[in-house]
Design a protein around this motif. Sequence first.
Motif, PDB file in Angstrom:
ATOM      1  N   MET A  52       0.839  -1.207   0.000  1.00  0.00           N
ATOM      2  CA  MET A  52       0.000   0.000   0.000  1.00  0.00           C
ATOM      3  C   MET A  52       0.872   1.254   0.000  1.00  0.00           C
ATOM      4  SD  MET A  52      -3.321   0.447   2.363  1.00  0.00           S
ATOM      5  CE  MET A  52      -3.694  -1.296   2.307  1.00  0.00           C
ATOM      6  N   ASN A  53       0.554   2.164  -0.889  1.00  0.00           N
ATOM      7  CA  ASN A  53       1.360   3.368  -1.032  1.00  0.00           C
ATOM      8  C   ASN A  53       0.777   4.506  -0.198  1.00  0.00           C
ATOM      9  OD1 ASN A  53       2.726   5.598  -1.915  1.00  0.00           O
ATOM     10  ND2 ASN A  53       2.883   4.852  -4.024  1.00  0.00           N
TER      11      ASN A  53
ATOM     12  N   TYR B 233       0.447  10.231  -3.823  1.00  0.00           N
ATOM     13  CA  TYR B 233      -0.500   9.177  -4.165  1.00  0.00           C
ATOM     14  C   TYR B 233      -1.857   9.416  -3.487  1.00  0.00           C
ATOM     15  CZ  TYR B 233      -2.690   4.609  -4.441  1.00  0.00           C
ATOM     16  OH  TYR B 233      -3.577   3.602  -4.665  1.00  0.00           O
TER      17      TYR B 233
ATOM     18  N   PHE C 206      -5.202   9.900  -5.514  1.00  0.00           N
ATOM     19  CA  PHE C 206      -6.248   8.896  -5.297  1.00  0.00           C
ATOM     20  C   PHE C 206      -7.570   9.560  -4.933  1.00  0.00           C
ATOM     21  CE2 PHE C 206      -8.753   6.081  -2.655  1.00  0.00           C
ATOM     22  CZ  PHE C 206      -8.722   4.899  -3.377  1.00  0.00           C
ATOM     23  N   MET C 207      -7.505  10.498  -3.989  1.00  0.00           N
ATOM     24  CA  MET C 207      -8.727  11.159  -3.525  1.00  0.00           C
ATOM     25  C   MET C 207      -9.360  11.971  -4.649  1.00  0.00           C
ATOM     26  SD  MET C 207     -10.213  10.878  -0.681  1.00  0.00           S
ATOM     27  CE  MET C 207     -11.870  11.439  -0.338  1.00  0.00           C
TER      28      MET C 207
ATOM     29  N   LEU D 125     -10.913   9.505  -7.215  1.00  0.00           N
ATOM     30  CA  LEU D 125     -12.109   8.866  -6.660  1.00  0.00           C
ATOM     31  C   LEU D 125     -13.281   9.861  -6.599  1.00  0.00           C
ATOM     32  CD1 LEU D 125     -12.671   5.988  -5.488  1.00  0.00           C
ATOM     33  CD2 LEU D 125     -12.624   7.072  -3.252  1.00  0.00           C
TER      34      LEU D 125
ATOM     35  N   PHE E 166     -16.874   9.438  -8.658  1.00  0.00           N
ATOM     36  CA  PHE E 166     -18.185   9.355  -8.018  1.00  0.00           C
ATOM     37  C   PHE E 166     -19.052  10.572  -8.319  1.00  0.00           C
ATOM     38  CE2 PHE E 166     -16.350   5.937  -5.482  1.00  0.00           C
ATOM     39  CZ  PHE E 166     -17.400   5.040  -5.511  1.00  0.00           C
TER      40      PHE E 166
ATOM     41  N   LEU F 178     -22.731  10.446 -10.108  1.00  0.00           N
ATOM     42  CA  LEU F 178     -23.923  11.016  -9.479  1.00  0.00           C
ATOM     43  C   LEU F 178     -24.507  12.139 -10.322  1.00  0.00           C
ATOM     44  CD1 LEU F 178     -23.076  11.094  -5.675  1.00  0.00           C
ATOM     45  CD2 LEU F 178     -24.533   9.523  -6.912  1.00  0.00           C
TER      46      LEU F 178
ATOM     47  N   THR G  60     -26.305  10.636 -13.325  1.00  0.00           N
ATOM     48  CA  THR G  60     -27.558  10.011 -12.909  1.00  0.00           C
ATOM     49  C   THR G  60     -28.605  11.074 -12.594  1.00  0.00           C
ATOM     50  OG1 THR G  60     -26.164   8.386 -11.822  1.00  0.00           O
ATOM     51  CG2 THR G  60     -28.529   8.246 -11.409  1.00  0.00           C
TER      52      THR G  60
ATOM     53  N   THR H 120     -17.843  -2.161  -2.992  1.00  0.00           N
ATOM     54  CA  THR H 120     -16.950  -1.177  -3.610  1.00  0.00           C
ATOM     55  C   THR H 120     -15.665  -1.024  -2.809  1.00  0.00           C
ATOM     56  OG1 THR H 120     -18.995  -0.008  -4.084  1.00  0.00           O
ATOM     57  CG2 THR H 120     -16.963   1.110  -4.663  1.00  0.00           C
TER      58      THR H 120
ATOM     59  N   LEU I  21     -11.666  -1.829  -3.835  1.00  0.00           N
ATOM     60  CA  LEU I  21     -10.628  -0.793  -3.799  1.00  0.00           C
ATOM     61  C   LEU I  21      -9.657  -0.975  -2.636  1.00  0.00           C
ATOM     62  CD1 LEU I  21     -12.847   2.348  -4.537  1.00  0.00           C
ATOM     63  CD2 LEU I  21     -11.254   1.242  -6.104  1.00  0.00           C
ATOM     64  N   ARG I  22      -9.849  -2.021  -1.814  1.00  0.00           N
ATOM     65  CA  ARG I  22      -9.155  -2.077  -0.525  1.00  0.00           C
ATOM     66  C   ARG I  22      -7.634  -2.039  -0.642  1.00  0.00           C
ATOM     67  NH1 ARG I  22     -10.355  -7.216  -1.782  1.00  0.00           N
ATOM     68  NH2 ARG I  22      -9.035  -8.946  -1.113  1.00  0.00           N
TER      69      ARG I  22
ATOM     70  N   ILE J  84      -6.634   1.866  -1.484  1.00  0.00           N
ATOM     71  CA  ILE J  84      -6.978   2.989  -0.602  1.00  0.00           C
ATOM     72  C   ILE J  84      -5.824   3.281   0.350  1.00  0.00           C
ATOM     73  CG2 ILE J  84      -8.571   3.827   1.158  1.00  0.00           C
ATOM     74  CD1 ILE J  84     -10.678   1.936   0.007  1.00  0.00           C
TER      75      ILE J  84
ATOM     76  N   ILE K  82     -12.225   8.584   5.203  1.00  0.00           N
ATOM     77  CA  ILE K  82     -12.819   9.587   4.317  1.00  0.00           C
ATOM     78  C   ILE K  82     -13.298   8.913   3.043  1.00  0.00           C
ATOM     79  CG2 ILE K  82     -12.360  11.657   2.976  1.00  0.00           C
ATOM     80  CD1 ILE K  82     -10.247  12.397   4.986  1.00  0.00           C
ATOM     81  N   VAL K  83     -12.459   7.998   2.531  1.00  0.00           N
ATOM     82  CA  VAL K  83     -12.824   7.285   1.306  1.00  0.00           C
ATOM     83  C   VAL K  83     -14.096   6.463   1.535  1.00  0.00           C
ATOM     84  CG1 VAL K  83     -12.082   5.529  -0.332  1.00  0.00           C
ATOM     85  CG2 VAL K  83     -10.458   7.231   0.490  1.00  0.00           C
TER      86      VAL K  83
ATOM     87  N   LEU L 216     -17.080   8.700   1.552  1.00  0.00           N
ATOM     88  CA  LEU L 216     -17.393   9.154   0.188  1.00  0.00           C
ATOM     89  C   LEU L 216     -18.166   8.082  -0.580  1.00  0.00           C
ATOM     90  CD1 LEU L 216     -16.556  11.418  -2.016  1.00  0.00           C
ATOM     91  CD2 LEU L 216     -15.004   9.648  -2.798  1.00  0.00           C
ATOM     92  N   ILE L 217     -17.692   6.855  -0.494  1.00  0.00           N
ATOM     93  CA  ILE L 217     -18.335   5.756  -1.225  1.00  0.00           C
ATOM     94  C   ILE L 217     -19.738   5.513  -0.682  1.00  0.00           C
ATOM     95  CG2 ILE L 217     -18.225   3.273  -1.649  1.00  0.00           C
ATOM     96  CD1 ILE L 217     -15.123   3.600  -1.658  1.00  0.00           C
TER      97      ILE L 217
ATOM     98  N   ALA M 152     -22.065   8.245  -1.803  1.00  0.00           N
ATOM     99  CA  ALA M 152     -22.415   8.140  -3.220  1.00  0.00           C
ATOM    100  C   ALA M 152     -23.518   7.111  -3.440  1.00  0.00           C
ATOM    101  CB  ALA M 152     -21.175   7.768  -4.033  1.00  0.00           C
TER     102      ALA M 152
ATOM    103  N   ILE N 156     -26.909   8.419  -2.055  1.00  0.00           N
ATOM    104  CA  ILE N 156     -27.515   9.449  -2.912  1.00  0.00           C
ATOM    105  C   ILE N 156     -28.116   8.792  -4.158  1.00  0.00           C
ATOM    106  CG2 ILE N 156     -27.051  11.491  -4.316  1.00  0.00           C
ATOM    107  CD1 ILE N 156     -24.840  12.201  -2.271  1.00  0.00           C
ATOM    108  N   LEU N 157     -27.400   7.791  -4.672  1.00  0.00           N
ATOM    109  CA  LEU N 157     -27.904   7.066  -5.836  1.00  0.00           C
ATOM    110  C   LEU N 157     -29.239   6.386  -5.509  1.00  0.00           C
ATOM    111  CD1 LEU N 157     -26.601   6.801  -8.606  1.00  0.00           C
ATOM    112  CD2 LEU N 157     -25.829   4.523  -7.952  1.00  0.00           C
TER     113      LEU N 157
END
Lengths: 192, 204
Positions: free
Chosen positions: A1-2, A7, A11-12, A15, A19, A23, A26, B53, B57-58, B61, B68-69, B72-73, B76, B79-80
């Motif tokens: 894991m980095n 990174y 990544f954030m 991601l 998302f 959303l 949709t 999900t 992604l584990r 992350i 936080i991740v 966020l997931i 999402a 909301i969907l």
Amino acid sequence: MNDSYGYTIVFMLVLSAVFTTVLAVTQGAYLPVISENERNVERKAILKVLNIEPGPSASSVFEERVVPAAVGDWDAYLAYDDGGHPLGYAFPLNGQGLWGSIRGFIGISPGFDRLLGLEFVEQNETPGLGGRIDEAWFKNQFQGLELRAGEDIAYGSGLDAITGATSSSQAVLSLLNAAIAELLPLKEVVGS
Amino acid sequence: MIRSLLVRNIWDENQVLRQILGICSLLAVTNLVRNSLVMGLGLIFAVGLSSLTISYLRNYIPHRIRMIVQTLIIAAWVILFDLIIKAHLPEISRALGPYVGLIITNCIIMGRAEAFAQKNPPLASLLDGIFAGLGYMLVLVIIAVIRETMGFGTILGFNVNFLGLETWTIMVMPPAAFFLIGVLIWIVNIIMARQAAAGGGERG
């Protein structure tokens, strides 16, 4: 894991972008459906306070029977019966409930002397308690109440508040009385 | 594996009865069986897909920002879910009102993400999430049946108060859920203690 800062930030960002895009797309796709659903809820409420059966297609009945009509500063709706005689006016009802805003409509007879009905479009009262203001037995109590200038509607004989939801019941009543107090003087405007 | 996940999430480590999670929403929605059912379904959907999900992604992350991740997931997916029922089931969406958004803050979802999805493969995480949601829904419905029967004299809106007994307003209010969940946890603790004493921890 980095675990490096670079990174983590990339990544954030990726991601969040993925998302948010999903959303947004949709929501964009559903927006017409959702706003049409919301308009239909309003149309149904307007038809109901004017005692017109919405039937399976509220929008077509609405188009047929109801026209927008400005009364004073109010955006009202005027409905006609089959013979072209006015059935009554629907006025928007907006204000604070106990927990959040309450939006709805009230129906008033053409002569501004009787309440035809009361419906809610949006309310955030406690489900099972204050939320019961949206139950038929409660709303139906208001049908046919006589309106007199300078006289507030009050709970008592023939009009019951909801047990365990005094504040919500009172909130509805004060919204109603405030609207009626403003509306009754407009009788002259309509008459002319 | 499926069986052990099911038993663990519904009984041995039930999110509400054993982990004492998700109590806030339990207090809020359990005065009507219908709201409890829809809330349970929403949670099953949200926790299952979030766990799936997060599990996918584990390995990517960054450890420091994993919470936080996860949030966020979870947000999402919720909301969907909210958008889908708003578009396709407007009546139910109206009945649930603000509750759907509150699923985001349900501790069970983040609990499963941290305790399971973060370390396990996707399919197992999906099942773990769904079963955890099922265990939550089960408790919700048990409490709701008691509260709706005693508070309104109805179940799912149908009248069951055949004797015309006086209904208890307290059952409709949130404190009733506190009393009932306390009693339920007590009973389950007694049963578990007996099981452990008799079988010497048969389930390990």
